[in-house]
Design an enzyme around this catalytic site. Structure first.
Site, PDB file in Angstrom:
ATOM      1  N   ASP A  72       0.797  -1.232   0.000  1.00 46.63           N
ATOM      2  CA  ASP A  72       0.000   0.000   0.000  1.00 46.63           C
ATOM      3  C   ASP A  72       0.830   1.284   0.000  1.00 46.63           C
ATOM      4  O   ASP A  72       0.337   2.337  -0.352  1.00 46.63           O
ATOM      5  CB  ASP A  72      -0.954   0.014   1.213  1.00 46.63           C
ATOM      6  CG  ASP A  72      -0.228  -0.204   2.532  1.00 46.63           C
ATOM      7  OD1 ASP A  72       1.013  -0.351   2.524  1.00 46.63           O
ATOM      8  OD2 ASP A  72      -0.892  -0.249   3.588  1.00 46.63           O
ATOM      9  N   HIS A  73       2.095   1.186   0.413  1.00 49.62           N
ATOM     10  CA  HIS A  73       2.899   2.412   0.526  1.00 49.62           C
ATOM     11  C   HIS A  73       3.596   2.779  -0.794  1.00 49.62           C
ATOM     12  O   HIS A  73       3.417   3.856  -1.317  1.00 49.62           O
ATOM     13  CB  HIS A  73       3.965   2.247   1.612  1.00 49.62           C
ATOM     14  CG  HIS A  73       3.474   2.434   3.004  1.00 49.62           C
ATOM     15  ND1 HIS A  73       2.512   1.648   3.574  1.00 49.62           N
ATOM     16  CD2 HIS A  73       3.827   3.327   3.963  1.00 49.62           C
ATOM     17  CE1 HIS A  73       2.291   2.047   4.818  1.00 49.62           C
ATOM     18  NE2 HIS A  73       3.079   3.070   5.076  1.00 49.62           N
ATOM     19  N   ASP A 132       4.009  -1.136  11.258  1.00 51.10           N
ATOM     20  CA  ASP A 132       3.544   0.200  10.920  1.00 51.10           C
ATOM     21  C   ASP A 132       2.944   0.812  12.173  1.00 51.10           C
ATOM     22  O   ASP A 132       2.174   0.157  12.886  1.00 51.10           O
ATOM     23  CB  ASP A 132       2.487   0.143   9.810  1.00 51.10           C
ATOM     24  CG  ASP A 132       2.216   1.537   9.274  1.00 51.10           C
ATOM     25  OD1 ASP A 132       2.755   1.879   8.216  1.00 51.10           O
ATOM     26  OD2 ASP A 132       1.495   2.286   9.948  1.00 51.10           O
ATOM     27  N   ARG A 189      -0.312  12.859  10.129  1.00 54.66           N
ATOM     28  CA  ARG A 189       1.019  13.439  10.406  1.00 54.66           C
ATOM     29  C   ARG A 189       1.256  14.648   9.515  1.00 54.66           C
ATOM     30  O   ARG A 189       0.992  14.583   8.315  1.00 54.66           O
ATOM     31  CB  ARG A 189       2.118  12.406  10.124  1.00 54.66           C
ATOM     32  CG  ARG A 189       2.093  11.318  11.137  1.00 54.66           C
ATOM     33  CD  ARG A 189       3.289  10.395  11.091  1.00 54.66           C
ATOM     34  NE  ARG A 189       3.169   9.531  12.244  1.00 54.66           N
ATOM     35  CZ  ARG A 189       3.456   8.239  12.271  1.00 54.66           C
ATOM     36  NH1 ARG A 189       3.970   7.660  11.203  1.00 54.66           N
ATOM     37  NH2 ARG A 189       3.278   7.544  13.360  1.00 54.66           N
ATOM     38  N   SER A 195       6.862   7.235  12.961  1.00 51.97           N
ATOM     39  CA  SER A 195       6.795   5.939  12.271  1.00 51.97           C
ATOM     40  C   SER A 195       7.498   4.815  13.023  1.00 51.97           C
ATOM     41  O   SER A 195       8.379   5.046  13.836  1.00 51.97           O
ATOM     42  CB  SER A 195       7.450   6.119  10.905  1.00 51.97           C
ATOM     43  OG  SER A 195       7.936   4.913  10.405  1.00 51.97           O
ATOM     44  N   ARG A 238       9.303   2.746  11.344  1.00 52.35           N
ATOM     45  CA  ARG A 238      10.331   2.297  10.395  1.00 52.35           C
ATOM     46  C   ARG A 238      11.638   1.953  11.093  1.00 52.35           C
ATOM     47  O   ARG A 238      12.269   2.802  11.719  1.00 52.35           O
ATOM     48  CB  ARG A 238      10.535   3.352   9.298  1.00 52.35           C
ATOM     49  CG  ARG A 238      10.985   4.704   9.771  1.00 52.35           C
ATOM     50  CD  ARG A 238      10.940   5.746   8.653  1.00 52.35           C
ATOM     51  NE  ARG A 238       9.564   6.104   8.332  1.00 52.35           N
ATOM     52  CZ  ARG A 238       9.183   7.295   7.863  1.00 52.35           C
ATOM     53  NH1 ARG A 238      10.084   8.235   7.630  1.00 52.35           N
ATOM     54  NH2 ARG A 238       7.922   7.542   7.601  1.00 52.35           N
TER      55      ARG A 238
HETATM   56  C1  MIC Z   1       4.159   6.475   8.239  1.00 49.01           C
HETATM   57  O1  MIC Z   1       2.991   6.825   8.341  1.00 49.01           O
HETATM   58  O2  MIC Z   1       5.116   7.183   8.588  1.00 49.01           O
HETATM   59  C2  MIC Z   1       4.443   5.097   7.692  1.00 49.01           C
HETATM   60  C3  MIC Z   1       5.081   5.275   6.378  1.00 49.01           C
HETATM   61  O3  MIC Z   1       3.256   4.382   7.515  1.00 49.01           O
HETATM   62  C4  MIC Z   1       5.346   4.391   8.706  1.00 49.01           C
HETATM   63  C5  MIC Z   1       5.937   3.151   8.223  1.00 49.01           C
HETATM   64  C6  MIC Z   1       7.102   3.356   7.337  1.00 49.01           C
HETATM   65  O4  MIC Z   1       7.933   4.221   7.588  1.00 49.01           O
HETATM   66  O5  MIC Z   1       7.203   2.575   6.403  1.00 49.01           O
HETATM   67  C7  MIC Z   1       4.728   4.110  10.060  1.00 49.01           C
HETATM   68  O6  MIC Z   1       3.882   4.855  10.484  1.00 49.01           O
HETATM   69  O7  MIC Z   1       5.157   3.184  10.776  1.00 49.01           O
HETATM   70 FE1  SF4 Z   2      -0.027   4.868   5.076  1.00 49.92          FE
HETATM   71 FE2  SF4 Z   2       1.290   5.579   7.301  1.00 49.92          FE
HETATM   72 FE3  SF4 Z   2      -0.165   7.351   5.924  1.00 49.92          FE
HETATM   73 FE4  SF4 Z   2      -1.384   5.450   7.246  1.00 49.92          FE
HETATM   74  S1  SF4 Z   2      -0.129   7.066   8.134  1.00 49.92           S
HETATM   75  S2  SF4 Z   2      -1.863   6.116   5.170  1.00 49.92           S
HETATM   76  S3  SF4 Z   2       0.012   3.750   6.999  1.00 49.92           S
HETATM   77  S4  SF4 Z   2       1.681   6.298   5.213  1.00 49.92           S
END
Ligand code: MIC
Ligand code: SF4
Length: 644
Positions: free
Chosen positions: A65-66, A120, A380, A536, A538
């Protein structure tokens, strides 16, 4: 004495530890796991390195999905790699186009009373359906897929007692923004946020999920709602009536903290640039010119949200100076919008319809114009995350987003007249044809794992040495996010499987030459302020520093998942005993910790020597015995393999 809901969920999954001592290490049995593609490739590389034939959970799902923007072979190779791992190792595979992991998981797989960890940070979305659902690093998810426990610090529990009912035009998003105003991005650290009170009955499952999803921004371990008649109706409508169990706190349950919120007293709110807790009323921002509106993300992309937006936009046109993008959260949502005509209303109003994926939320396209004001229904708004360094991103409800898209200025939706009445379907359209099943155990042996040229092994760590000598390579302030440490976005995300390449971008926003400074220093220490590593899950924000020779991070305090990721990578997360010592260290100082190995073996105090300044500082750490053993072994992978 009665138990609260969090305690019940923990008690029913407790493998080891003392759940009566907040902060102490508890090991939990994990029923379900999920991964997404941006963190998933590492998780599956780690799972492969563990040598486990087949997942041992009740259910594990791999989502794509990313990284769905395919401007080169890299992302497609990652998808193919994850698909081949899922097929061989016994996971369900949610194909690209099927939707955002958290939205799809809520619709199709989440079950009240179960534990879920996901690679995630917004995995707590599952708390909306009564799960204990937590974000974790990829390695923790790999261990859980192999049947291992997940370790957390026993959380304190905050009750948010909801009373009343939301007034027209006020949304679940405004509830969580109100909680963020009260608790801030640090307020949930070490806590589970449990929702209760009569107001709970008035909120649908997707609304509850919006609230638990964005509990991640409080720094909370997770958030959870009871499982009640509303949950039962949602599961029946998803043709999953058998998955329902009732769950609630006991009447005499106690809590570490209680917050009261009267839903009827709330008004439309917005989080201003660049933090989710910079809350203002929409009314107070009225009139500010808006350049972009993006609707979607795992926070606000349910059918209910999309139907509200379609009803507001119906028969009107997005303001000429606004670029309006909409990404419905899942194939189920998008198909239902198409079938009932709401999709036509969105298209007719000028919305740019995006595929069901994270998209602009993670900077995968739709970066706004220079200096733009962008209103997003996301969770975010960290600086630069949109892909435009000087954009000003506000987080708002779908109602506020749609109203402002029409007028071209920040608009309190209450000024639009009567609110649209949206009813939830008695039956959702259920078609799991984009969820690929795994190969049977008999066929799995013949399935080949398909790597690609961009998929590189993860960096090697080494057992903790007797002494540590390193340079302070970077000093940063409070609230440093993982987006600062390891940025995302369309240009960088394709390299999530290639740590050496990714290392060029580490801390780019704070110090463009960070990677070079690390190489010059050989071994480095990062000095941070409070709440270091928020955001995140990550693990790249730990693996890339590991690759660059970072041995320890010394801060005023850490965010939960990032601290765990540092330990898993074999990097020491240490804090100043006296926060004032933070001021005394400068970039370039020569630092040392003598006897660090012995200290980790015996849980002894640790002192940081600064030979440049001729000073010493007392340090602290809150590491369980298991975490110290992981650090001694040089990281979780080596620890799991029995190294050390
Ligand atoms: C995000 O919202 O920052 C992400 C991308 O979903 C991350 C995961 C990632 O960095 O791949 C998260 O929230 O864990
Ligand atoms: Fe995707 Fe993270 Fe954004 Fe949710 S917050 S839509 S998991 S990138």
């Amino acid at each position: 004495m009665g138990m609260n809901l969090t305690q019940k969920l923990i008690a029913s999954h407790l493998l080891e530890g003392d759940m009566h001592t907040p902060g102490s290490d508890v090991a939990l049995r994990i029923d379900q796991t999920l991964t997404q593609d941006a963190t998933g490739t590492m998780a599956y590389l780690e799972f492969e390195a563990m040598g486990v034939e087949r997942v041992r959970t009740e259910l594990s799902v791999a989502y794509i999905d990313h990284n769905t923007l395919q401007t080169g072979f890299e992302n497609a190779d990652d998808h193919r790699f994850i698909q081949s791992c899922a097929k061989k190792r016994g996971l369900l595979f949610s194909r690209p186009g099927n939707g955002i992991c958290h939205q799809v998981h809520l619709e199709r797989f989440g079950k009240p009373g179960k534990t879920l960890i996901g690679s995630d940070s917004h995995t707590p979305t599952g708390g909306g359906i009564g799960m204990l659902a937590m974000g974790a690093g990829g390695l923790d998810v790999a261990v859980a897929m192999g049947g291992g426990a997940y370790h957390i610090a026993m959380p304190k529990v905050t009750l948010v007692r909801l009373a009343g009912r939301l007034r027209p035009w006020v949304s679940a998003k405004d509830v969580i923004l109100a909680v963020l105003r009260r608790l801030t991005v640090k307020g949930g650290v070490g806590r589970v946020i449990e929702y209760g009170g009569a107001g709970v009955d008035t909120l649908s499952v997707p609304e509850r999920a919006t609230i638990t999803n964005m509990g991640a921004e409080l720094g909370a371990t997770t958030s959870v709602f009871p499982s009640d008649a509303v949950t039962q109706a949602f599961l029946s409508a998803q043709a999953r009536a058998a998955d329902w169990v009732p769950l609630a706190a006991d009447a005499d349950a106690t809590y570490d903290q209680i917050i009261e919120i009267d839903l009827a007293a709330l008004e439309p709110l917005a989080a201003a640039p660049h933090m989710p807790d910079a809350i203002h009323s929409v009314a107070s921002l009225g009139g500010v010119k808006v350049d972009q509106v993006c609707i979607g993300s795992c926070t606000n992309s349910s059918l209910q949200d999309m139907l509200k937006v379609a009803a507001i936009l119906k028969g009107r046109t997005a303001h000429p100076s606004v670029s309006l993008s909409i990404a419905p959260g899942s194939k189920q949502v998008l198909t239902m919008l198409a079938e009932n005509g709401a999709l036509a209303d969105l298209i007719a109003a000028g919305a740019r319809i995006l595929e069901s994926a994270c998209g602009p939320c993670i900077g995968m396209g739709q970066s706004p114009n220079s200096g733009a004001v962008s209103l997003r229904t996301f969770n975010r708004n960290f600086e630069g995350r949109s892909g435009t360094a000087d954009a000003k991103v506000y987080l708002v409800s779908p109602e506020t987003a749609a109203a402002s898209a029409l007028t071209g200025v920040f608009t309190d939706p209450r000024t639009l007249g009567a609110a649209p009445a949206v009813t939830l379907p008695e039956r959702y359209l259920v078609n799991d044809n984009m969820i690929a099943p795994p190969a049977s155990p008999a066929e799995a042996a013949a399935v080949e794992i398909l790597y690609g040229p961009n998929i590189k092994p993860f960096p090697k760590s080494e057992p903790l040495p007797a002494q540590l000598a390193a340079q302070a390579v970077l000093k940063v302030g409070d609230d440093i996010t993982t987006d600062h440490i390891m940025p995302a976005g369309a240009k960088i995300l394709p390299y999530r499987s290639n740590i050496p390449y990714l290392s060029r971008f580490c801390f780019a926003q704070c110090d463009p030459d960070f990677a070079q400074h690390c190489r010059d220093a050989g071994k480095g220490v990062i000095i941070g302020g409070a709440n270091y590593g928020q955001g995140s899950s990550r693990e790249h924000a730990a693996l890339v520093p590991l690759y660059l020779g970072i041995k320890a991070v010394v801060t005023k305090s850490f965010a939960r998942i990032h601290a765990a990721n540092l330990v898993n990578a074999g990097i020491l997360p240490l804090t100043f005993a006296d926060a004032a010592d933070y001021e005394k260290i400068e970039t370039g100082d020569s630092l040392a910790i003598e006897n660090i190995r012995a200290a980790m073996q015996t849980a002894a105090p640790v002192t940081l020597k600064n030979s440049t300044k001729g000073e010493s500082y007392a340090l602290e750490y809150s590491l369980s015995e298991r975490q110290r053993a992981i650090l001694l072994a040089g990281g979780l992978l080596d620890y799991t393999r029995g190294g050390g």
